[in-house]
Design a protein around this motif. Structure first.
Motif, PDB file in Angstrom:
ATOM      1  N   THR A   1       0.831  -1.203   0.000  1.00 37.70           N
ATOM      2  CA  THR A   1       0.000   0.000   0.000  1.00 37.70           C
ATOM      3  C   THR A   1       0.865   1.252   0.000  1.00 37.70           C
ATOM      4  O   THR A   1       0.631   2.185  -0.775  1.00 37.70           O
ATOM      5  CB  THR A   1      -0.941   0.002   1.221  1.00 37.70           C
ATOM      6  N   ILE A   2       1.883   1.276   0.861  1.00 39.62           N
ATOM      7  CA  ILE A   2       2.793   2.432   0.947  1.00 39.62           C
ATOM      8  C   ILE A   2       3.488   2.666  -0.390  1.00 39.62           C
ATOM      9  O   ILE A   2       3.700   3.805  -0.798  1.00 39.62           O
ATOM     10  CB  ILE A   2       3.847   2.209   2.065  1.00 39.62           C
ATOM     11  N   GLN A   3       3.815   1.576  -1.084  1.00 45.54           N
ATOM     12  CA  GLN A   3       4.500   1.685  -2.375  1.00 45.54           C
ATOM     13  C   GLN A   3       3.561   2.098  -3.501  1.00 45.54           C
ATOM     14  O   GLN A   3       3.993   2.294  -4.635  1.00 45.54           O
ATOM     15  CB  GLN A   3       5.154   0.341  -2.736  1.00 45.54           C
ATOM     16  N   GLY A   4       2.261   2.188  -3.206  1.00 46.86           N
ATOM     17  CA  GLY A   4       1.322   2.660  -4.209  1.00 46.86           C
ATOM     18  C   GLY A   4       0.764   1.585  -5.123  1.00 46.86           C
ATOM     19  O   GLY A   4       0.262   1.899  -6.207  1.00 46.86           O
ATOM     20  N   GLU A   5       0.833   0.320  -4.704  1.00 46.66           N
ATOM     21  CA  GLU A   5       0.260  -0.747  -5.523  1.00 46.66           C
ATOM     22  C   GLU A   5      -1.261  -0.576  -5.576  1.00 46.66           C
ATOM     23  O   GLU A   5      -1.862  -0.002  -4.673  1.00 46.66           O
ATOM     24  CB  GLU A   5       0.620  -2.119  -4.954  1.00 46.66           C
ATOM     25  N   THR A   6      -1.853  -1.104  -6.618  1.00 48.21           N
ATOM     26  CA  THR A   6      -3.295  -0.963  -6.785  1.00 48.21           C
ATOM     27  C   THR A   6      -4.043  -1.906  -5.843  1.00 48.21           C
ATOM     28  O   THR A   6      -3.488  -2.902  -5.369  1.00 48.21           O
ATOM     29  CB  THR A   6      -3.721  -1.290  -8.226  1.00 48.21           C
ATOM     30  N   ILE A   7      -5.302  -1.571  -5.601  1.00 45.03           N
ATOM     31  CA  ILE A   7      -6.162  -2.429  -4.785  1.00 45.03           C
ATOM     32  C   ILE A   7      -6.252  -3.816  -5.421  1.00 45.03           C
ATOM     33  O   ILE A   7      -6.248  -4.828  -4.727  1.00 45.03           O
ATOM     34  CB  ILE A   7      -7.567  -1.800  -4.626  1.00 45.03           C
TER      35      ILE A   7
END
Length: 114
Positions: free
Chosen positions: A45-51
């Motif tokens: 999540t912190i790395q910006g991966e998608t849901i």
């Protein structure tokens, strides 16, 4: 960011194993908590991966649970029956891989998609 993840994860694992040395049963219960899964979800999540990516990761964890449970049972039973740690460990890992292979065959045979 990789160094922060490594350090944080290493500290958590070190704390759990130190606690397990003094209180093996409770250390095992704590180790059974989904620490790695939750840490991974947090870092993804912190790395910006998608849901969608996180959802797929979570499904992978769910699919891996039965094999992990069998692996731990094999190790436990073998250690309880006086097998060496190395033999119990190798048998546990082999059972884990075998069960994952069986699961994959089932998914392919019944055309199940995740």
């Amino acid at each position: 960011m990789v160094w922060i993840k490594l350090f944080t994860s290493a500290v958590i694992i070190a704390l759990v194993t130190e606690f397990a040395k003094k209180f093996p049963l409770y250390g095992g219960i704590i180790a059974a908590l989904p620490l790695i899964s939750l840490l991974s979800i947090f870092w993804l999540t912190i790395q910006g991966e998608t849901i969608k990516q996180i959802q797929t990761f979570t499904m992978g964890v769910i699919i891996g649970l039965p094999a992990t449970i069998i692996m731990l049972l094999v190790i436990y039973v073998m250690l309880k029956n006086s097998f060496s740690f190395l033999i119990a460990f190798l048998a546990g890992v082999a059972s884990w891989g075998f069960l994952l292979a069986i699961q994959k065959l089932i998914f392919v045979k019944f055309n199940l998609h995740l």
